[in-house]
Design an enzyme around this catalytic site. Sequence first.
Site, PDB file in Angstrom:
ATOM      1  N   GLY A  31       0.812  -1.219   0.000  1.00  0.00           N
ATOM      2  CA  GLY A  31       0.000   0.000   0.000  1.00  0.00           C
ATOM      3  C   GLY A  31       0.843   1.264   0.000  1.00  0.00           C
ATOM      4  N   GLY A  36       5.221   3.944  -9.095  1.00  0.00           N
ATOM      5  CA  GLY A  36       5.989   2.698  -9.235  1.00  0.00           C
ATOM      6  C   GLY A  36       5.059   1.500  -9.167  1.00  0.00           C
ATOM      7  CG  HIS A  37       3.089   0.565  -5.473  1.00  0.00           C
ATOM      8  ND1 HIS A  37       3.275   1.690  -4.708  1.00  0.00           N
ATOM      9  CD2 HIS A  37       3.675  -0.443  -4.803  1.00  0.00           C
ATOM     10  CE1 HIS A  37       3.942   1.363  -3.601  1.00  0.00           C
ATOM     11  NE2 HIS A  37       4.200   0.076  -3.634  1.00  0.00           N
ATOM     12  CD  GLN A  61       7.571  -7.377   3.724  1.00  0.00           C
ATOM     13  OE1 GLN A  61       6.766  -8.181   3.278  1.00  0.00           O
ATOM     14  NE2 GLN A  61       8.192  -6.484   2.954  1.00  0.00           N
ATOM     15  CD  GLU A 148      14.526  -4.762 -13.426  1.00  0.00           C
ATOM     16  OE1 GLU A 148      14.825  -5.774 -14.044  1.00  0.00           O
ATOM     17  OE2 GLU A 148      14.767  -3.606 -13.846  1.00  0.00           O
ATOM     18  CB  ILE A 176       8.550   4.289 -11.546  1.00  0.00           C
ATOM     19  CG1 ILE A 176       7.990   3.148 -12.399  1.00  0.00           C
ATOM     20  CG2 ILE A 176       7.949   5.626 -11.932  1.00  0.00           C
ATOM     21  CD1 ILE A 176       8.262   3.252 -13.886  1.00  0.00           C
TER      22      ILE A 176
HETATM   23  P1  AMP Z   1       5.975  -2.420  -1.642  1.00  0.00           P
HETATM   24  O1  AMP Z   1       4.599  -1.864  -1.522  1.00  0.00           O
HETATM   25  O2  AMP Z   1       7.060  -1.488  -1.232  1.00  0.00           O
HETATM   26  O3  AMP Z   1       6.097  -3.786  -0.997  1.00  0.00           O
HETATM   27  O4  AMP Z   1       6.215  -2.667  -3.196  1.00  0.00           O
HETATM   28  C1  AMP Z   1       5.332  -3.459  -3.934  1.00  0.00           C
HETATM   29  C2  AMP Z   1       5.930  -3.705  -5.286  1.00  0.00           C
HETATM   30  O5  AMP Z   1       6.140  -2.480  -5.965  1.00  0.00           O
HETATM   31  C3  AMP Z   1       7.310  -4.400  -5.200  1.00  0.00           C
HETATM   32  O6  AMP Z   1       7.409  -5.361  -6.246  1.00  0.00           O
HETATM   33  C4  AMP Z   1       8.248  -3.251  -5.404  1.00  0.00           C
HETATM   34  O7  AMP Z   1       9.504  -3.646  -5.938  1.00  0.00           O
HETATM   35  C5  AMP Z   1       7.481  -2.411  -6.407  1.00  0.00           C
HETATM   36  N1  AMP Z   1       7.974  -1.040  -6.410  1.00  0.00           N
HETATM   37  C6  AMP Z   1       8.130  -0.222  -5.343  1.00  0.00           C
HETATM   38  N2  AMP Z   1       8.670   0.956  -5.717  1.00  0.00           N
HETATM   39  C7  AMP Z   1       8.882   0.877  -7.051  1.00  0.00           C
HETATM   40  C8  AMP Z   1       9.438   1.759  -8.031  1.00  0.00           C
HETATM   41  N3  AMP Z   1       9.891   2.970  -7.709  1.00  0.00           N
HETATM   42  N4  AMP Z   1       9.492   1.335  -9.317  1.00  0.00           N
HETATM   43  C9  AMP Z   1       9.046   0.105  -9.667  1.00  0.00           C
HETATM   44  N5  AMP Z   1       8.519  -0.777  -8.783  1.00  0.00           N
HETATM   45  C10 AMP Z   1       8.440  -0.402  -7.495  1.00  0.00           C
END
Ligand code: AMP
Length: 281
Positions: A31, A36-37, A61, A148, A176
Site C-alpha cells: 500500500g 511505481g506500483h 518482514q 526491480e 520508476i
Molecule cells: P511495496 O509496496 O514497497 O512492498 O512494493 C510493492 C511492489 O512495488 C514491489 O514489487 C516493489 O519492488 C514495487 N515497487 C516499489 N517501488 C517501485 C518503483 N519505484 N518502481 C518500480 N517498482 C516499485
Amino acid sequence: MKIYTEVASLQQEISRLKKSGHTIGFVPTMGALHDGHLSLVSQARNSAGITVASIFVNPKQFNDPEDLRRYPRTPEKDAGMLEKAGCDILFMPDEKEMYPPDFHLDYKVGYLDELMEGKHRKGHFQGVVTVVYRLFMIVQPDMAFFGEKDYQQYVIIRKMAEDLHLPVQVIPCPIIREPDGLAMSSRNQLLTPEHRAHAPLIARTMLGAREKMRTLSPEQLKQWVAESINQDPYLELEYFEVVDSGTLLPVNTWNEKNSLIACIAVWAGKIRLIDNLKFSS
Ligand code: AMP
C-alpha cells in the site's frame, strides 16, 4: 474493481474466473501506492486477462518495530488509485485472514539472505517469502509482477518460484523515479523536507559510480561512493555493492563477463532508502 478482505470469497471469484479461461496477473504491495506500483499494475493489465493487486503491510518482514509502526497506510486513497489504473480485483486481508494460526513456510532463503539487504535486515526476506508464498497460494496467479527497485527481493522470489516449481511466471518491472532521480518509494513520504531535498544524491552517486568504474577498482569505487554520500550531512551510507545480477555475489575485479548491478542502502535521517543501477562490465 471488486474488493475482497476474505480469502474464501476471493478464492471463489478467482476459481470462477480461471474456469472461464482468464489468466491472472498479480501485483502484491504494502500500500501507500505511487506511480511505481501503478506501473506494475499497468504491466499486469498488458500481460494478463485479470489484474489482481493486494495490499497487506506484512509484519513478518519488518525487522524494526518502529519501521512497522510508522509505515504509511492510505487504504482508501490506494483503492481509488487502483480502480483508476484499471485493476480488476483488490485483496486487502487483515493479519488474522492472512496467516492462519501457526502458519509458517518451510522454504529457506539460503545464501541470498546473507547478502546486502539480508545481512542488514535479519529475517526480512524470510518474512517476504512467507507472505508471497501464501499470497501465491491464495491468488493462484499465472504471472506476478515485482519491481526491480527491490532487486534482491525479485531475485529471491524468482528463485523460490523455481525451487518450489510454482506455476507462476515472476516478471521484473523497471524502477520508476521522481523527476529528480529519486527512486519512488512509499517511505519517501516519511522524509523531512531537508532529507527529501538531499535524497536525489543517491541516484546521482550511482550514475557517477557507473561512469567512474572504468578508472577505479571495485574497492576504490566503494570508497568513492561512501565519500560522495557521507559528505552530505543528511545522508549516511549503509552499504554499496557491485554484484553479479544473477547470483548477487560481489565482484572483486571488473573482469567478470557477467552482467553487473550496483545496489545501495542509505539512511536519510530515520528513513532507510534503497536503490540500484545496472552496470555493464
Ligand atoms: P511495496 O509496496 O514497497 O512492498 O512494493 C510493492 C511492489 O512495488 C514491489 O514489487 C516493489 O519492488 C514495487 N515497487 C516499489 N517501488 C517501485 C518503483 N519505484 N518502481 C518500480 N517498482 C516499485
